[in-house]
Design a protein around this motif. Structure first.
Motif, PDB file in Angstrom:
ATOM      1  N   ASP C 339       0.800  -1.229   0.000  1.00 43.26           N
ATOM      2  CA  ASP C 339       0.000   0.000   0.000  1.00 43.26           C
ATOM      3  C   ASP C 339       0.835   1.283   0.000  1.00 43.26           C
ATOM      4  O   ASP C 339       0.323   2.355  -0.272  1.00 43.26           O
ATOM      5  CB  ASP C 339      -1.001   0.007   1.171  1.00 43.26           C
ATOM      6  CG  ASP C 339      -0.348  -0.369   2.485  1.00 43.26           C
ATOM      7  OD1 ASP C 339       0.872  -0.628   2.470  1.00 43.26           O
ATOM      8  OD2 ASP C 339      -1.026  -0.404   3.517  1.00 43.26           O
ATOM      9  N   ASP C 342       1.882   2.846  -4.296  1.00 45.34           N
ATOM     10  CA  ASP C 342       0.781   2.941  -5.244  1.00 45.34           C
ATOM     11  C   ASP C 342       1.195   3.489  -6.605  1.00 45.34           C
ATOM     12  O   ASP C 342       0.399   3.461  -7.528  1.00 45.34           O
ATOM     13  CB  ASP C 342      -0.361   3.772  -4.642  1.00 45.34           C
ATOM     14  CG  ASP C 342      -1.289   2.914  -3.785  1.00 45.34           C
ATOM     15  OD1 ASP C 342      -1.327   1.694  -4.023  1.00 45.34           O
ATOM     16  OD2 ASP C 342      -1.966   3.458  -2.906  1.00 45.34           O
ATOM     17  N   GLU C 343       2.434   3.963  -6.728  1.00 45.99           N
ATOM     18  CA  GLU C 343       2.875   4.374  -8.064  1.00 45.99           C
ATOM     19  C   GLU C 343       2.924   3.171  -9.008  1.00 45.99           C
ATOM     20  O   GLU C 343       2.948   3.320 -10.221  1.00 45.99           O
ATOM     21  CB  GLU C 343       4.230   5.086  -8.011  1.00 45.99           C
ATOM     22  CG  GLU C 343       5.414   4.247  -7.547  1.00 45.99           C
ATOM     23  CD  GLU C 343       5.649   4.337  -6.039  1.00 45.99           C
ATOM     24  OE1 GLU C 343       4.656   4.458  -5.285  1.00 45.99           O
ATOM     25  OE2 GLU C 343       6.817   4.274  -5.623  1.00 45.99           O
ATOM     26  N   PHE C 344       2.912   1.965  -8.435  1.00 46.46           N
ATOM     27  CA  PHE C 344       2.902   0.762  -9.269  1.00 46.46           C
ATOM     28  C   PHE C 344       1.480   0.232  -9.506  1.00 46.46           C
ATOM     29  O   PHE C 344       1.305  -0.842 -10.066  1.00 46.46           O
ATOM     30  CB  PHE C 344       3.769  -0.334  -8.645  1.00 46.46           C
ATOM     31  CG  PHE C 344       5.212   0.066  -8.478  1.00 46.46           C
ATOM     32  CD1 PHE C 344       5.947   0.532  -9.556  1.00 46.46           C
ATOM     33  CD2 PHE C 344       5.841  -0.022  -7.251  1.00 46.46           C
ATOM     34  CE1 PHE C 344       7.272   0.912  -9.414  1.00 46.46           C
ATOM     35  CE2 PHE C 344       7.175   0.353  -7.090  1.00 46.46           C
ATOM     36  CZ  PHE C 344       7.888   0.814  -8.171  1.00 46.46           C
ATOM     37  N   SER C 347      -2.806  -1.608  -6.052  1.00 49.97           N
ATOM     38  CA  SER C 347      -4.072  -1.705  -5.334  1.00 49.97           C
ATOM     39  C   SER C 347      -5.299  -1.550  -6.234  1.00 49.97           C
ATOM     40  O   SER C 347      -6.388  -1.876  -5.808  1.00 49.97           O
ATOM     41  CB  SER C 347      -4.117  -0.723  -4.161  1.00 49.97           C
ATOM     42  OG  SER C 347      -3.399   0.429  -4.434  1.00 49.97           O
ATOM     43  N   TRP C 348      -5.149  -1.014  -7.443  1.00 46.73           N
ATOM     44  CA  TRP C 348      -6.356  -0.890  -8.256  1.00 46.73           C
ATOM     45  C   TRP C 348      -6.274  -1.539  -9.644  1.00 46.73           C
ATOM     46  O   TRP C 348      -7.240  -1.526 -10.382  1.00 46.73           O
ATOM     47  CB  TRP C 348      -6.819   0.562  -8.365  1.00 46.73           C
ATOM     48  CG  TRP C 348      -5.918   1.465  -9.146  1.00 46.73           C
ATOM     49  CD1 TRP C 348      -5.981   1.700 -10.485  1.00 46.73           C
ATOM     50  CD2 TRP C 348      -4.861   2.257  -8.663  1.00 46.73           C
ATOM     51  NE1 TRP C 348      -5.015   2.589 -10.859  1.00 46.73           N
ATOM     52  CE2 TRP C 348      -4.316   2.951  -9.767  1.00 46.73           C
ATOM     53  CE3 TRP C 348      -4.284   2.459  -7.386  1.00 46.73           C
ATOM     54  CZ2 TRP C 348      -3.232   3.815  -9.637  1.00 46.73           C
ATOM     55  CZ3 TRP C 348      -3.213   3.321  -7.281  1.00 46.73           C
ATOM     56  CH2 TRP C 348      -2.697   3.990  -8.380  1.00 46.73           C
ATOM     57  N   VAL C 461      11.381   1.161 -12.594  1.00 47.84           N
ATOM     58  CA  VAL C 461      10.084   1.627 -13.060  1.00 47.84           C
ATOM     59  C   VAL C 461       9.642   2.780 -12.159  1.00 47.84           C
ATOM     60  O   VAL C 461       9.740   2.690 -10.939  1.00 47.84           O
ATOM     61  CB  VAL C 461       9.067   0.470 -13.027  1.00 47.84           C
ATOM     62  CG1 VAL C 461       7.663   0.981 -13.301  1.00 47.84           C
ATOM     63  CG2 VAL C 461       9.467  -0.589 -14.052  1.00 47.84           C
ATOM     64  N   GLY C 462       9.191   3.875 -12.789  1.00 43.92           N
ATOM     65  CA  GLY C 462       8.789   5.047 -12.010  1.00 43.92           C
ATOM     66  C   GLY C 462       7.308   5.097 -11.775  1.00 43.92           C
ATOM     67  O   GLY C 462       6.840   5.510 -10.721  1.00 43.92           O
ATOM     68  N   LYS C 463       6.540   4.674 -12.795  1.00 48.42           N
ATOM     69  CA  LYS C 463       5.094   4.772 -12.665  1.00 48.42           C
ATOM     70  C   LYS C 463       4.430   3.735 -13.564  1.00 48.42           C
ATOM     71  O   LYS C 463       4.848   3.519 -14.687  1.00 48.42           O
ATOM     72  CB  LYS C 463       4.630   6.182 -13.049  1.00 48.42           C
ATOM     73  CG  LYS C 463       3.138   6.377 -12.828  1.00 48.42           C
ATOM     74  CD  LYS C 463       2.777   7.838 -12.623  1.00 48.42           C
ATOM     75  CE  LYS C 463       1.258   7.989 -12.642  1.00 48.42           C
ATOM     76  NZ  LYS C 463       0.724   8.969 -11.731  1.00 48.42           N
ATOM     77  N   THR C 465       0.681   2.700 -15.080  1.00 45.77           N
ATOM     78  CA  THR C 465      -0.694   3.198 -15.177  1.00 45.77           C
ATOM     79  C   THR C 465      -1.519   2.359 -16.134  1.00 45.77           C
ATOM     80  O   THR C 465      -1.150   2.173 -17.289  1.00 45.77           O
ATOM     81  CB  THR C 465      -0.712   4.661 -15.656  1.00 45.77           C
ATOM     82  OG1 THR C 465       0.229   4.822 -16.701  1.00 45.77           O
ATOM     83  CG2 THR C 465      -0.392   5.600 -14.535  1.00 45.77           C
ATOM     84  N   PRO C 466      -2.651   1.842 -15.626  1.00 43.31           N
ATOM     85  CA  PRO C 466      -3.560   1.094 -16.482  1.00 43.31           C
ATOM     86  C   PRO C 466      -4.210   2.044 -17.487  1.00 43.31           C
ATOM     87  O   PRO C 466      -4.543   3.173 -17.144  1.00 43.31           O
ATOM     88  CB  PRO C 466      -4.610   0.551 -15.503  1.00 43.31           C
ATOM     89  CG  PRO C 466      -4.262   1.042 -14.161  1.00 43.31           C
ATOM     90  CD  PRO C 466      -3.127   1.977 -14.242  1.00 43.31           C
ATOM     91  N   LYS C 467      -4.358   1.579 -18.724  1.00 44.19           N
ATOM     92  CA  LYS C 467      -4.950   2.437 -19.751  1.00 44.19           C
ATOM     93  C   LYS C 467      -6.345   1.938 -20.108  1.00 44.19           C
ATOM     94  O   LYS C 467      -6.753   0.843 -19.744  1.00 44.19           O
ATOM     95  CB  LYS C 467      -4.052   2.441 -20.995  1.00 44.19           C
ATOM     96  CG  LYS C 467      -2.690   3.027 -20.686  1.00 44.19           C
ATOM     97  CD  LYS C 467      -1.966   3.483 -21.926  1.00 44.19           C
ATOM     98  CE  LYS C 467      -1.598   2.331 -22.838  1.00 44.19           C
ATOM     99  NZ  LYS C 467      -0.741   2.745 -23.939  1.00 44.19           N
ATOM    100  N   ALA C 468      -7.064   2.767 -20.857  1.00 47.72           N
ATOM    101  CA  ALA C 468      -8.452   2.440 -21.186  1.00 47.72           C
ATOM    102  C   ALA C 468      -8.551   1.166 -22.028  1.00 47.72           C
ATOM    103  O   ALA C 468      -9.522   0.417 -21.926  1.00 47.72           O
ATOM    104  CB  ALA C 468      -9.098   3.605 -21.918  1.00 47.72           C
ATOM    105  N   ASP C 469      -7.545   0.896 -22.853  1.00 46.90           N
ATOM    106  CA  ASP C 469      -7.632  -0.286 -23.724  1.00 46.90           C
ATOM    107  C   ASP C 469      -7.225  -1.580 -23.001  1.00 46.90           C
ATOM    108  O   ASP C 469      -7.114  -2.625 -23.627  1.00 46.90           O
ATOM    109  CB  ASP C 469      -6.771  -0.081 -24.974  1.00 46.90           C
ATOM    110  CG  ASP C 469      -5.294   0.052 -24.639  1.00 46.90           C
ATOM    111  OD1 ASP C 469      -4.926  -0.035 -23.438  1.00 46.90           O
ATOM    112  OD2 ASP C 469      -4.481   0.245 -25.564  1.00 46.90           O
ATOM    113  N   GLN C 475       6.259   3.234 -17.220  1.00 43.80           N
ATOM    114  CA  GLN C 475       7.231   4.298 -17.470  1.00 43.80           C
ATOM    115  C   GLN C 475       8.470   3.990 -16.638  1.00 43.80           C
ATOM    116  O   GLN C 475       8.365   3.815 -15.422  1.00 43.80           O
ATOM    117  CB  GLN C 475       6.608   5.633 -17.071  1.00 43.80           C
ATOM    118  CG  GLN C 475       7.473   6.831 -17.398  1.00 43.80           C
ATOM    119  CD  GLN C 475       6.797   8.136 -16.965  1.00 43.80           C
ATOM    120  OE1 GLN C 475       5.589   8.266 -17.050  1.00 43.80           O
ATOM    121  NE2 GLN C 475       7.592   9.076 -16.502  1.00 43.80           N
TER     122      GLN C 475
END
Lengths: 127, 264, 663
Positions: C339, C342-344, C347-348, C461-463, C465-469, C475
């Motif tokens: 927790d 969260d940059e990875f 949790s979501w 890895v810095g970040k 992010t899940p994408k819409a597709d 990154q």
């Protein structure tokens, strides 16, 4: 290497650059990566080595957005943005080295630009 | 009625009047009294992290001292909030700095960070409560997919700002839910819009703000909200996107029935 | 009249370079009672000891002071020498003029002065020393192993092999631990279950081994050779002696939406469950948090279908008390919670998983039957990114300061297995350093790179992010080419740091053993006593002492077993005679000592006393059990009336030392 300048940057930043373990997460997370000649991890490493002259003369100093993404995500608590700020201050504190002069400003403005942009840029770019 | 010191900051008096007027009006409706201190000065817009800088921190300390008289100091602008909270954090962790500031300002006693600083969103969350806010909403934003834009200033450095999880914040999303909207989570919500770089490098500002807007649009947002005048400027002016950008206080006032709905 | 001998050691140049040893010997010769004072190059050597022995006999010494290194090093050596010469060993005192003097000072004059003062204090003390005799206490020939992972199982098997009874206490419903969840093992890629389950069965079938599954330690009393332990057998609502493990109840249970912890919550189990097919004991357990019968009294299906009547909804926690001679801690590890990272997006985003979750996703008994599919849409992933050091090697605020040690190797394993099975999948590994010290380890990692074409990238890895597709933007930095990368990935695997199990901290308190700041158990000596705790009779096995892979864990488990066996082989052990005792005439019965005693060695009893007026009175007085007392001295400090005293470290001895120093 200018020992005095390195010590001064260490004091100004308050950062112990030796804590860096060279993972590169700062550079991985930097939103200004593409615009910077020297990247956050290089700032930390070059300050540690005392190789400061190239940093002082680099446009990279004015590309950092001070967004603190690197500070927040560094696993070692190195705070690279504070190192960049210390080098930038070392540069602009030298006489005649202001990055922004008031005469330039009117040309940069438009009707919507908030005052906040001007005062922030002044604080970042001048002494 | 609880009373707080309210620091508007320079931009809210000029270019960002919407952020200011709706914040004041909403506070009154929510039972919060906001008192503006006399003769406040600009916070400087950016916090100088350098350990050997004192002068640039003085105006923030003056504001903080003014806040001691009330329950706390409230700011709305993200930049003011960031500068004042970082100043407060550093001065409470650095005795030498507190003493230096005391000498500069000629204070009888050093200020050591006693004032509690609230962002207006924190006021809604911690003092009003989002549940209470929800009860007072008369025009809910039904079926609106709203993207919360935090940018960099609201959350970081989290050690000093201590507002929310810097990587997975919820405060603005909870606000959006309270006013009846549906929050949109997107990648760039806590990344920088380009900020002051817009003065001299429009291309970089365009790239950053464009990325923010694209990311929110990709996840299906109808509009985007922010607490920062500079973010609003960059997102509107530089991003190349047409998606509407509002201050969160505009939506708040509209939800509370204090503003004529001027929906698109 | 006391006749004291003083022996000053040079310790080569260790002492003699900073302390004028001859001056020390001369000065101490003038102390009251000292009849001989000598210096020697190496007092601990055979000839040095002979010097001491000869002096004892020749001068008929009643006390000996050795000015040398720390008593932890050679107190025993000189006590034995004295004993051989006919002097009670507890009449020997050590003045530490090395660690506490020569090593920490630079100036000869002041170091010499200090050495003299330390010597004088020891002489003052030895004047008051009394002969002590060490007692003996019997050793219970039974061992307790706490934790039933591979470490605990190996330790128990080895102790049983030596012919001793051994109990395993495991908090989960089955033994097997983390190894049971692992798919393949490095560097040989053999199946973990195939090598673990025979050992689990062996433990179950061994007559000398008793397995208390679904049980916890609730209390520990006693001392080396004679611990009394209370084991809490948690209610599993199934009679272990009747259940045959047929599994019918688990098939019929209508409550099917319970997160399955064995599969890291990636699928569901029923409220009555057997953790996995090879569980030991193969007995069902009812989860009271989900069972409808236990929650609101409506259901009872399992009880109806059980042909042997093993279901018992009325079962309660039971407590079993057992005596042990030795205790082995094998409480293991867990991956940390993510927790703070969260940059990875862990949790979501369901397609960002930990390495242990990946083990289950790839396992034939896992949620996808061994086919690697993304959790979100059950599609085959074509690009997978591994992130190393998530929470390891951090500063204290961000995570764990240590290297978790196993991640580099299991990541190489995962990468290799994926490339082997799904050659169309690209695998990227972001690393800070690749750490592969171990037999055939680096060769294994190189194979992943050279033979299997895994992309190892030096950077972080810095970040994420899940994408819409449905894909994930990763990154990252590539430090060798000084680039920022964006990888369009289908899955991201995080090598989460490992930490000691949460039960370890309260257990350490019960066992009075030490832990480091990370809650790993501290060994008695980091080099020379790596499997013993500093508390006698408590041994350490596996990852509870520090991050370890399986081969290391097994090696340490067997070493801990060997140490425990060494203890259990003895019929009795020598007790420390330096224990507390209470002067009953001075004791006012206040209980202060009882409250501070960490070992429970002090009890109170009502005793008859003859009063000055010749009447008889009953008074409540403290009494110390010398077999339990460890001689810590806490009671002597707490006692307000000065009734408590410690053999060998009496209040008057310590005061005379202080007097000698302050004079």
């Amino acid at each position: 290497m200018n020992k005095y300048e390195k010590d001064w940057i260490d004091i100004t930043s308050g950062v112990n650059v030796r804590k860096c373990m060279r993972c590169g997460k700062c550079t991985a997370t930097c939103p200004s990566y593409a615009e910077m000649e020297y990247h956050p991890h290089q700032f930390v490493y070059m300050v540690e080595k005392g190789d400061i002259e190239p940093l002082l003369n680099s446009e990279s100093l004015y590309k950092c957005l001070t967004c603190f993404a690197c500070v927040e995500r560094c696993p070692r608590g190195v705070e690279p943005a504070k190192v960049v700020e210390a080098v930038r201050l070392t540069a602009v504190r030298k006489q005649g080295n202001n990055h922004l002069i008031p005469d330039q400003i009117p040309a940069m403005l438009d009707d919507d630009m908030p005052q906040q942009a001007i005062v922030t840029a002044f604080r970042k770019y001048t002494k | 009625m609880e009373t707080f010191t309210y620091y508007p900051g320079c931009t809210l008096r000029t270019k960002a009047k919407d952020l200011d007027t709706y914040a004041r009006a909403s506070a009154e409706t929510l039972g919060i009294s906001l008192v503006e201190p006399e003769n406040w000065q600009c916070c400087g817009g950016a916090y100088t992290t350098a350990t050997n800088e004192v002068a640039t921190k003085l105006s923030a300390v003056r504001t903080l001292i003014a806040g001691k008289e009330t329950e706390g100091l409230v700011t709305v602008c993200s930049a003011c909030h960031n500068v004042i909270k970082q100043t407060n954090y550093d001065i409470s962790h650095n005795e030498a700095m507190a003493v230096k500031v005391q000498r500069y300002l000629g204070l009888d006693k050093a200020y050591t960070g006693d004032t509690k600083v609230y962002h207006y969103l924190e006021l809604l969350r911690d003092v009003v409560g989002f549940d209470k806010l929800k009860e007072k909403v008369v025009n809910p934003f039904k079926d609106k997919k709203i993207a919360a834009y935090y940018g960099c200033l609201l959350l970081r450095p989290s050690k000093a700002l201590a507002m929310d999880n810097p990587e997975n914040p919820v405060i603005m999303e909870d606000f959006i839910r309270a006013i009846g909207g549906t929050p949109v989570i997107y990648a760039q919500r806590n990344e920088c819009c380009g900020g002051y770089i817009t003065m001299e490098d429009k291309a970089q500002a365009a790239k950053r703000s464009g990325a923010v807007m694209a990311s929110a649009e990709e996840m299906g947002a109808d509009m985007i909200i922010t607490a920062c005048p500079l973010c609003l400027y960059n997102l509107k002016k530089n991003s190349g996107s047409d998606m509407p950008v509002y201050y969160f206080t505009e939506l708040l006032a509209e939800a509370l029935g204090l503003k004529e709905a001027d929906n698109e | 009249m006391q006749r004291i001998g003083v022996f000053v050691c040079h310790c080569g140049t260790n002492i003699a370079a900073t302390v004028d040893v001859k001056a020390v010997a001369q000065a101490l010769a003038n102390e009251p009672g000292v009849v001989i004072s000598q210096d020697y190059q190496y007092m601990c050597s055979e000839s040095g000891q002979d010097l001491v022995k000869a002096a004892i006999k020749e001068h008929n010494l009643t006390g000996v002071v050795v000015c040398s290194c720390s008593p932890r090093m050679h107190e025993n050596t000189f006590r034995k020498a004295a004993s051989a010469a006919g002097l009670n060993p507890y009449l020997v005192e050590i003045a530490n003029i090395r660690e506490q003097c020569s090593w920490i000072h630079k100036e000869i004059a002041s170091a010499t002065d200090k050495a003299i003062v330390l010597g004088k204090a020891a002489v003052a003390k030895v004047h008051l020393n009394t002969p002590l005799t060490a007692g003996e206490s019997p050793v219970v020939k039974r061992a307790l192993v706490i934790g039933g992972g591979i470490a605990g199982i190996q330790t128990a098997l080895d102790i049983a092999e030596a012919g001793f009874e051994v109990d395993i206490v495991e908090k989960e419903a089955t033994i097997g631990g983390k190894m049971a969840q692992i798919d393949k093992t490095f560097p040989t890629l053999d199946c973990a279950a195939c090598i673990l389950t025979p050992k689990m069965v062996e433990a179950a079938q061994n007559e000398k081994i008793t397995i208390h599954s679904f049980s916890e330690i609730s209390d520990v009393k006693g001392f080396v050779g004679n611990f009394t332990v209370t084991i809490k057998k948690k209610a599993r609502f199934v009679d272990e002696t009747k259940c045959t493990g047929c599994g019918l109840c688990t098939e019929k249970c209508p409550m099917k939406k319970v997160p399955n912890e064995f599969n890291m919550g990636l699928d569901n189990r029923t409220a009555v469950y057997i953790p996995f097919a090879q569980a030991v004991p193969k007995v069902a357990t009812i989860d009271p948090n989900y069972c409808m019968m236990l929650k609101n009294g409506k259901c009872g299906v399992c009880s109806k279908v059980c042909s042997v009547g093993a279901i018992d909804y009325k079962q309660t926690d039971r407590f079993v008390e057992q005596k042990y001679g030795a205790i082995v801690v094998a409480t293991g590890f867990n991956p940390i919670k993510l927790d703070k990272y969260d940059e990875f997006a862990y949790s979501w985003c369901p397609d960002v998983v930990t390495s242990l979750e990946l083990e289950r996703l790839m396992n034939a008994a896992g949620p996808n039957g061994g086919t690697l599919l993304r959790p979100s849409d059950k599609k085959h992933p074509h690009t997978i990114v591994f992130v190393q050091c998530v929470g390891s090697r951090c500063d204290d605020e961000k995570g764990k300061p240590y290297c978790s040690k196993i991640c580099c190797m299991y990541t190489a394993k995962h990468a290799m297995l994926i490339r082997e099975k799904y050659p169309d999948t690209e695998v990227y590994v972001f690393y800070i350093d690749v750490r592969t010290p171990g037999k055939n380890f680096d060769e294994f990692y190189r194979r992943a790179v050279e033979q299997y074409g895994v992309h190892y990238i030096k950077g972080m890895v810095g970040k994420v992010t899940p994408k819409a597709d449905g894909t994930i933007d990763v990154q990252a930095s590539d430090l060798l080419s000084n680039e920022q990368l964006h990888i369009d990935a289908d899955m991201v695997v995080l090598a989460a740091a490992i930490e000691p199990d949460k039960t370890a901290r309260p257990l350490a308190t019960m066992l009075t053993t030490q832990m480091d700041t990370n809650d790993f158990f501290t060994e008695a000596h980091p080099k020379l006593r790596p499997v013993e705790s500093a508390t006698a009779g408590i041994f350490l096995s596996g990852a509870c002492q520090g991050p370890k892979d399986i081969p290391e864990t097994v090696a340490q488990a067997s070493a801990a077993a060997a140490k425990a066996i060494g203890l259990l082989c003895k019929n009795s052990i020598t007790c420390n005679p330096c224990v507390a005792h209470s002067d009953e005439l001075m004791c006012n019965g206040c209980s202060s000592c009882e409250k501070v005693c960490p070992y429970g060695a002090i009890t109170y009893q009502d005793k008859e006393f003859r009063m000055p007026d010749r009447s008889t009175a009953i008074r409540r007085v403290a009494s110390v059990n010398p077999a339990v007392c460890q001689g810590c001295g806490a009671c002597t400090v707490a006692c307000p009336s000065g009734a408590m005293d410690l053999n060998g470290f009496s209040n008057s001895q310590i005061m005379s030392e202080v007097d000698a120093i302050c004079k």
